[in-house]
Design a protein around this motif. Structure first.
Motif, PDB file in Angstrom:
ATOM      1  N   UNK A 258     -14.415  15.716 -12.311  1.00 40.82           N
ATOM      2  CA  UNK A 258     -13.328  17.005 -12.484  1.00 40.82           C
ATOM      3  C   UNK A 258     -12.951  17.581 -10.877  1.00 40.82           C
ATOM      4  N   UNK A 259     -13.896  17.563 -10.149  1.00 38.72           N
ATOM      5  CA  UNK A 259     -13.758  17.976  -8.808  1.00 38.72           C
ATOM      6  C   UNK A 259     -12.536  16.964  -8.108  1.00 38.72           C
ATOM      7  N   UNK A 260     -12.774  15.795  -8.338  1.00 34.05           N
ATOM      8  CA  UNK A 260     -11.911  14.836  -7.797  1.00 34.05           C
ATOM      9  C   UNK A 260     -10.477  15.046  -8.480  1.00 34.05           C
ATOM     10  N   UNK A 261     -10.447  15.170  -9.532  1.00 30.04           N
ATOM     11  CA  UNK A 261      -9.303  15.357 -10.100  1.00 30.04           C
ATOM     12  C   UNK A 261      -8.421  16.617  -9.912  1.00 30.04           C
ATOM     13  N   UNK A 262      -9.268  17.821  -9.745  1.00 31.89           N
ATOM     14  CA  UNK A 262      -8.683  19.017  -9.300  1.00 31.89           C
ATOM     15  C   UNK A 262      -8.210  18.802  -7.848  1.00 31.89           C
ATOM     16  N   UNK A 263      -8.850  17.975  -6.914  1.00 31.88           N
ATOM     17  CA  UNK A 263      -8.762  17.958  -5.612  1.00 31.88           C
ATOM     18  C   UNK A 263      -6.969  17.095  -5.412  1.00 31.88           C
ATOM     19  N   UNK A 264      -6.993  16.055  -6.336  1.00 28.40           N
ATOM     20  CA  UNK A 264      -5.733  15.338  -6.329  1.00 28.40           C
ATOM     21  C   UNK A 264      -4.795  16.039  -6.893  1.00 28.40           C
ATOM     22  N   UNK A 265      -4.795  17.051  -7.776  1.00 28.45           N
ATOM     23  CA  UNK A 265      -3.933  17.769  -8.387  1.00 28.45           C
ATOM     24  C   UNK A 265      -3.402  18.953  -7.448  1.00 28.45           C
ATOM     25  N   UNK A 266      -4.480  19.496  -6.511  1.00 25.58           N
ATOM     26  CA  UNK A 266      -3.793  20.287  -5.537  1.00 25.58           C
ATOM     27  C   UNK A 266      -2.948  19.380  -4.521  1.00 25.58           C
ATOM     28  N   UNK A 267      -3.438  18.133  -4.238  1.00 28.25           N
ATOM     29  CA  UNK A 267      -2.326  17.636  -3.234  1.00 28.25           C
ATOM     30  C   UNK A 267      -1.121  17.369  -3.839  1.00 28.25           C
ATOM     31  N   UNK A 268      -1.251  17.140  -5.203  1.00 24.40           N
ATOM     32  CA  UNK A 268       0.455  16.587  -5.755  1.00 24.40           C
ATOM     33  C   UNK A 268       1.132  18.021  -5.316  1.00 24.40           C
ATOM     34  N   UNK A 269       0.830  18.962  -5.384  1.00 23.56           N
ATOM     35  CA  UNK A 269       1.974  20.152  -5.046  1.00 23.56           C
ATOM     36  C   UNK A 269       2.441  19.819  -3.528  1.00 23.56           C
ATOM     37  N   UNK A 270       1.664  19.482  -2.655  1.00 20.24           N
ATOM     38  CA  UNK A 270       2.226  19.107  -1.118  1.00 20.24           C
ATOM     39  C   UNK A 270       3.068  17.829  -1.315  1.00 20.24           C
ATOM     40  N   UNK A 271       2.731  16.772  -2.050  1.00 20.59           N
ATOM     41  CA  UNK A 271       3.616  15.539  -2.073  1.00 20.59           C
ATOM     42  C   UNK A 271       4.803  15.652  -2.976  1.00 20.59           C
ATOM     43  N   UNK A 272       4.954  16.573  -4.052  1.00 19.85           N
ATOM     44  CA  UNK A 272       5.946  16.565  -5.047  1.00 19.85           C
ATOM     45  C   UNK A 272       7.305  16.687  -4.315  1.00 19.85           C
ATOM     46  N   UNK A 273       8.274  15.602  -4.291  1.00 17.59           N
ATOM     47  CA  UNK A 273       9.678  15.547  -4.002  1.00 17.59           C
ATOM     48  C   UNK A 273      10.639  15.663  -5.210  1.00 17.59           C
ATOM     49  N   UNK A 274      10.082  15.609  -6.303  1.00 18.36           N
ATOM     50  CA  UNK A 274      10.822  15.647  -7.529  1.00 18.36           C
ATOM     51  C   UNK A 274      11.035  14.400  -7.924  1.00 18.36           C
ATOM     52  N   UNK A 275      10.690  13.386  -7.486  1.00 16.32           N
ATOM     53  CA  UNK A 275      10.464  11.951  -8.008  1.00 16.32           C
ATOM     54  C   UNK A 275       9.310  11.458  -8.410  1.00 16.32           C
ATOM     55  N   UNK A 276       9.704  10.697  -9.537  1.00 14.88           N
ATOM     56  CA  UNK A 276       8.416  10.042 -10.284  1.00 14.88           C
ATOM     57  C   UNK A 276       8.330   8.598 -10.080  1.00 14.88           C
ATOM     58  N   UNK A 277       6.791   7.948  -9.683  1.00 17.11           N
ATOM     59  CA  UNK A 277       5.820   8.829  -9.545  1.00 17.11           C
ATOM     60  C   UNK A 277       5.549   9.696  -8.435  1.00 17.11           C
ATOM     61  N   UNK A 278       4.812  10.535  -8.413  1.00 14.93           N
ATOM     62  CA  UNK A 278       4.471  11.397  -7.032  1.00 14.93           C
ATOM     63  C   UNK A 278       3.295  10.428  -6.385  1.00 14.93           C
ATOM     64  N   UNK A 279       3.966  10.213  -5.066  1.00 15.50           N
ATOM     65  CA  UNK A 279       3.113   9.623  -4.005  1.00 15.50           C
ATOM     66  C   UNK A 279       2.267  10.479  -3.201  1.00 15.50           C
ATOM     67  N   UNK A 280       0.931  10.520  -3.320  1.00 17.05           N
ATOM     68  CA  UNK A 280       0.047  11.157  -2.486  1.00 17.05           C
ATOM     69  C   UNK A 280      -0.422  10.550  -1.462  1.00 17.05           C
ATOM     70  N   UNK A 281      -0.065  10.704  -0.226  1.00 19.89           N
ATOM     71  CA  UNK A 281      -0.258   9.887   0.856  1.00 19.89           C
ATOM     72  C   UNK A 281      -1.485  10.421   1.844  1.00 19.89           C
TER      73      UNK A 281
END
Length: 215
Positions: free
Chosen positions: A142-165
């Motif tokens: 759960x912690x790992x998925x929550x960390x990844x979800x927080x990162x999505x907000x930083x990398x979301x450019x409105x394009x699918x799929x969201x790429x977290x670098x």
């Protein structure tokens, strides 16, 4: 973009912007190092940065990602003068740099600035508390998925799929887990079609599925 310092200044923002210096950083370029003397705050206008700090074993651990509207480096300028973390551009990034002197003048002229910094500190403290509670009580997956979800907000450019670098080791650090445990959690999510992992990047294929795993 978040409501940041320039919005807080309202009409005065145009005049103060003239006293700030635009800085440009390439991907993986270090903006400043942990432990060095700092007298500049960076207001992120474009791109995003990784905040890292050395841990007891001597490794560098990722703490958070900051993006447009955020500021980095404020603790050194309003505190003891030393950088408490290293900040690195995760992609081409532009900032507006404020020197200590400019910030002092800005705080004297605009009462809204102190309120803004108080909100910044409160927001970062709340995030740190949330991460600490996760480490103490939430399962590692759960912690790992929550960390990844927080990162999505930083990398979301409105394009699918969201790429977290970011590196998987950074996600492990942000979730308070070992790299092996974080990799296992990410592989489970990948096998379920939620994400696709690659070298230095994670593609989020199913955002709803990621949110469900982060509950």
């Amino acid at each position: 973009m978040r409501s940041g310092l320039m919005k807080q200044l309202g009409p005065a923002a145009v005049d103060w912007r003239k006293q700030m210096h635009r800085r440009r950083f390439q991907r993986r370029e270090v903006i400043f190092h942990q432990g060095e003397i700092g007298d500049t705050i960076h207001l992120i206008e474009k791109g995003c940065v990784l905040v890292e700090a050395y841990i007891a074993c001597g490794d560098m651990a990722g703490l958070s990602v900051r993006w447009p509207g955020d500021i980095v480096g404020e603790l050194a300028v309003v505190g003891n003068g030393r950088r408490s973390a290293r900040v690195t551009a995760l992609e081409p990034t532009e900032t507006l740099a404020l020197t200590r002197q400019t910030l002092t003048e800005l705080r004297s002229a605009e009462p809204a600035v102190d309120r803004y910094f108080l909100n910044v500190v409160a927001d970062k403290l709340a995030q740190s508390t949330e991460q600490l509670v996760d480490v103490l009580f939430a399962p590692v997956e759960t912690r790992v998925m929550r960390a990844l979800l927080r990162l999505v907000a930083a990398f979301d450019r409105g394009v699918h799929p969201v790429v977290v670098k970011v590196r998987q080791s950074d996600i492990a650090a942000m979730s308070g887990s070992s790299r092996q445990s974080a990799n296992h959690a990410l592989k489970l999510a990948e096998s379920g079609g939620v994400i696709r992992t690659g070298r230095g990047r994670i593609e989020v294929l199913d955002l709803s599925g990621l949110r469900a795993l982060a509950r």
